[in-house]
Design an enzyme around this catalytic site. Structure first.
Site, PDB file in Angstrom:
ATOM      1  N   GLU A  25     -22.532  29.141 -17.307  1.00 56.86           N
ATOM      2  CA  GLU A  25     -23.418  28.254 -18.072  1.00 56.86           C
ATOM      3  C   GLU A  25     -22.621  27.471 -19.129  1.00 56.86           C
ATOM      4  O   GLU A  25     -21.461  27.782 -19.409  1.00 56.86           O
ATOM      5  CB  GLU A  25     -24.519  29.065 -18.751  1.00 56.86           C
ATOM      6  N   ASP A  43     -42.969  32.143 -28.059  1.00 59.64           N
ATOM      7  CA  ASP A  43     -41.663  31.577 -27.744  1.00 59.64           C
ATOM      8  C   ASP A  43     -40.989  32.459 -26.700  1.00 59.64           C
ATOM      9  O   ASP A  43     -40.301  33.422 -27.018  1.00 59.64           O
ATOM     10  CB  ASP A  43     -40.806  31.455 -29.012  1.00 59.64           C
ATOM     11  N   VAL A  85     -29.304  29.402 -19.381  1.00 57.19           N
ATOM     12  CA  VAL A  85     -29.364  30.303 -18.223  1.00 57.19           C
ATOM     13  C   VAL A  85     -30.325  29.721 -17.187  1.00 57.19           C
ATOM     14  O   VAL A  85     -29.998  29.623 -15.996  1.00 57.19           O
ATOM     15  CB  VAL A  85     -29.797  31.718 -18.662  1.00 57.19           C
ATOM     16  N   LYS A 120     -29.458  20.619 -25.242  1.00 57.99           N
ATOM     17  CA  LYS A 120     -29.537  21.966 -24.683  1.00 57.99           C
ATOM     18  C   LYS A 120     -30.480  21.843 -23.489  1.00 57.99           C
ATOM     19  O   LYS A 120     -31.662  21.563 -23.661  1.00 57.99           O
ATOM     20  CB  LYS A 120     -30.081  22.919 -25.752  1.00 57.99           C
ATOM     21  N   ASP A 129     -35.672  31.048 -19.378  1.00 58.49           N
ATOM     22  CA  ASP A 129     -34.790  31.931 -18.608  1.00 58.49           C
ATOM     23  C   ASP A 129     -35.617  32.959 -17.827  1.00 58.49           C
ATOM     24  O   ASP A 129     -35.281  33.297 -16.693  1.00 58.49           O
ATOM     25  CB  ASP A 129     -33.835  32.701 -19.543  1.00 58.49           C
ATOM     26  N   LYS A 184     -30.424  39.016 -25.518  1.00 57.94           N
ATOM     27  CA  LYS A 184     -29.873  38.955 -26.865  1.00 57.94           C
ATOM     28  C   LYS A 184     -30.700  39.838 -27.804  1.00 57.94           C
ATOM     29  O   LYS A 184     -31.921  39.827 -27.758  1.00 57.94           O
ATOM     30  CB  LYS A 184     -29.843  37.514 -27.354  1.00 57.94           C
ATOM     31  N   SER A 235     -38.494  32.421 -23.476  1.00 53.54           N
ATOM     32  CA  SER A 235     -37.465  31.570 -22.874  1.00 53.54           C
ATOM     33  C   SER A 235     -37.784  31.224 -21.423  1.00 53.54           C
ATOM     34  O   SER A 235     -38.263  32.072 -20.656  1.00 53.54           O
ATOM     35  CB  SER A 235     -36.116  32.284 -22.935  1.00 53.54           C
TER      36      SER A 235
HETATM   37  N1  PSU Z   1     -25.757  33.888 -24.393  1.00 58.14           N
HETATM   38  C1  PSU Z   1     -24.827  33.721 -25.352  1.00 58.14           C
HETATM   39  N2  PSU Z   1     -24.907  32.593 -26.135  1.00 58.14           N
HETATM   40  C2  PSU Z   1     -25.848  31.600 -25.880  1.00 58.14           C
HETATM   41  C3  PSU Z   1     -26.815  31.774 -24.847  1.00 58.14           C
HETATM   42  C4  PSU Z   1     -26.709  32.943 -24.143  1.00 58.14           C
HETATM   43  O1  PSU Z   1     -23.970  34.599 -25.544  1.00 58.14           O
HETATM   44  O2  PSU Z   1     -25.833  30.594 -26.558  1.00 58.14           O
HETATM   45  C5  PSU Z   1     -27.837  30.692 -24.520  1.00 58.14           C
HETATM   46  C6  PSU Z   1     -28.145  30.785 -23.026  1.00 58.14           C
HETATM   47  O3  PSU Z   1     -27.813  29.543 -22.446  1.00 58.14           O
HETATM   48  C7  PSU Z   1     -29.626  31.037 -22.948  1.00 58.14           C
HETATM   49  C8  PSU Z   1     -30.123  30.373 -24.182  1.00 58.14           C
HETATM   50  O4  PSU Z   1     -30.192  30.532 -21.772  1.00 58.14           O
HETATM   51  O5  PSU Z   1     -29.108  30.728 -25.152  1.00 58.14           O
HETATM   52  C9  PSU Z   1     -31.513  30.842 -24.513  1.00 58.14           C
HETATM   53  O6  PSU Z   1     -32.131  29.902 -25.330  1.00 58.14           O
HETATM   54  P1  PSU Z   1     -33.725  29.925 -25.558  1.00 58.14           P
HETATM   55  O7  PSU Z   1     -34.008  31.230 -26.247  1.00 58.14           O
HETATM   56  O8  PSU Z   1     -33.995  28.729 -26.451  1.00 58.14           O
HETATM   57  O9  PSU Z   1     -34.365  29.807 -24.215  1.00 58.14           O
HETATM   58 MN    MN Z   2     -37.433  29.399 -26.922  1.00 59.79          MN
END
Ligand code: PSU
Ligand code: MN
Length: 308
Positions: free
Chosen positions: A26, A137, A107, A87, A141, A158, A139
């Site tokens: 990614e 919220d 992702v 993003k 993903d 995470k 994701s």
């Molecule tokens: N893992 C990491 N650092 C990151 C991410 C994942 O170690 O920055 C990114 C990935 O691309 C993941 C995104 O898809 O953060 C998730 O963002 P959101 O919660 O806004 O969907």
């Molecule tokens: Mn989000």
């Protein structure tokens, strides 16, 4: 080479034709996840780790409105240094295309582009999930994992997320959560979370067999492989909890939400831990690239034997 909506690098195109193992990588981690110049170093190190495992890396990103699968070093440099990147998750592709913008794929975004190109294995750091700050919220993903038949190697979700809610969502969506040499769902910076996985598998070969069995049944969901952060860089859960709580409170106080929330939290945590969390983040990313290359080797080996 052009593949419907995306442009493949010559190396990735050749690897697809010859059934050489490929690992998708990614790029949100490059554009939004890590500070400069660590982001470029990491991008290069991830590619090197995949190559060392005898697979071809395919870093996926948007460059000037084009979906690119496999980047040259020059392109990696450009992406890592750009100040105006998007993003890019599912809803953002068309934005990047019509505005001819560059961007890092999340992702979800990477899974979309990689699967369309015929790539089966993908390595990332930690997937997105259900945020603690707002239970709405969630994701993209998670939706991508529900709908895309790929093997995704990560170090868990995470730790900034609501992990029990994230796991419930994955269960509802029929996504198997594999623990690689662990019974416990890893929590990104920490090896422990107190939460279980749906199956423990100990080798890349078993993981490839599992994925084949899952898809042979007609399942369309991903197989999420969780690989704990290496012990030498792991931070105990008890040490991370107060840090995460502080970063989360700061996000709420600063009214940070939507796409900005994850990058904000990762950055705050890195500052609060004086770089310790950043080191863990880098170590787990490389560890995942290595495992993904081995899994890609196993998945491709079987396909080659069948084709003979
Ligand atoms: N893992 C990491 N650092 C990151 C991410 C994942 O170690 O920055 C990114 C990935 O691309 C993941 C995104 O898809 O953060 C998730 O963002 P959101 O919660 O806004 O969907
Ligand atoms: Mn989000």
């Amino acid at each position: 080479m052009e593949n419907r909506n995306s442009i493949l690098s010559p190396e990735v195109s050749r690897a697809l034709n010859l059934s050489t193992p490929i690992v998708a990588l990614e790029s949100t981690v490059i554009t939004h996840g890590l500070p400069r110049p660590r982001n470029l170093e990491l991008a290069r190190d991830m590619e090197a780790a995949v190559r060392k495992g005898d697979a071809v890396p395919a870093t996926i990103a948007l460059l000037d409105g084009e979906i690119r699968i496999g980047l040259s070093d020059e392109e990696l440099v450009r992406l890592s240094e750009s100040d105006s990147t998007l993003k890019v998750s599912h809803r953002d592709f068309a934005t990047a295309i019509v505005k001819k913008m560059s961007g890092g794929t999340t992702v979800a975004g990477t899974m979309f582009a990689a699967h369309n190109a015929g790539i089966q294995v993908f390595a990332t750091g930690g997937i997105g999930g259900v945020h603690k700050e707002s239970s709405f919220d969630i994701s993209t993903d998670l939706r991508a994992l529900a709908e895309t038949p790929m093997i995704v190697v990560c170090a868990g979700a995470k730790a900034i997320l609501d992990l029990p809610a994230t796991l419930e969502y994955l269960e509802t969506m029929g996504v198997p959560v594999v623990g690689c040499q662990t019974d416990e769902f890893p929590a990104f910076y920490s090896r422990e979370s107190g939460l279980g996985v749906s199956v423990r598998l100990d080798t890349p070969k078993e993981i490839a067999e599992f994925a084949r069995a899952h898809w042979r049944l007609g399942m369309r969901s991903a197989v999420l492989v969780t690989n704990p952060v290496p012990e030498t860089e792991a931070i105990p859960k008890s040490e991370m909890e107060p840090v995460i709580a502080k970063a989360s409170a700061e996000a709420v106080a600063s009214h940070i939400h939507g796409q900005a929330l994850t990058p904000f939290l990762l950055n705050q945590i890195s500052e609060l831990t004086e770089g310790k969390s950043l080191r863990a983040n880098l170590a787990l990313l490389l560890n995942n690239a290595r495992l993904a290359a081995q899994i890609a080797g196993e998945i491709t080996a079987k396909r080659k034997i069948r084709a003979v």
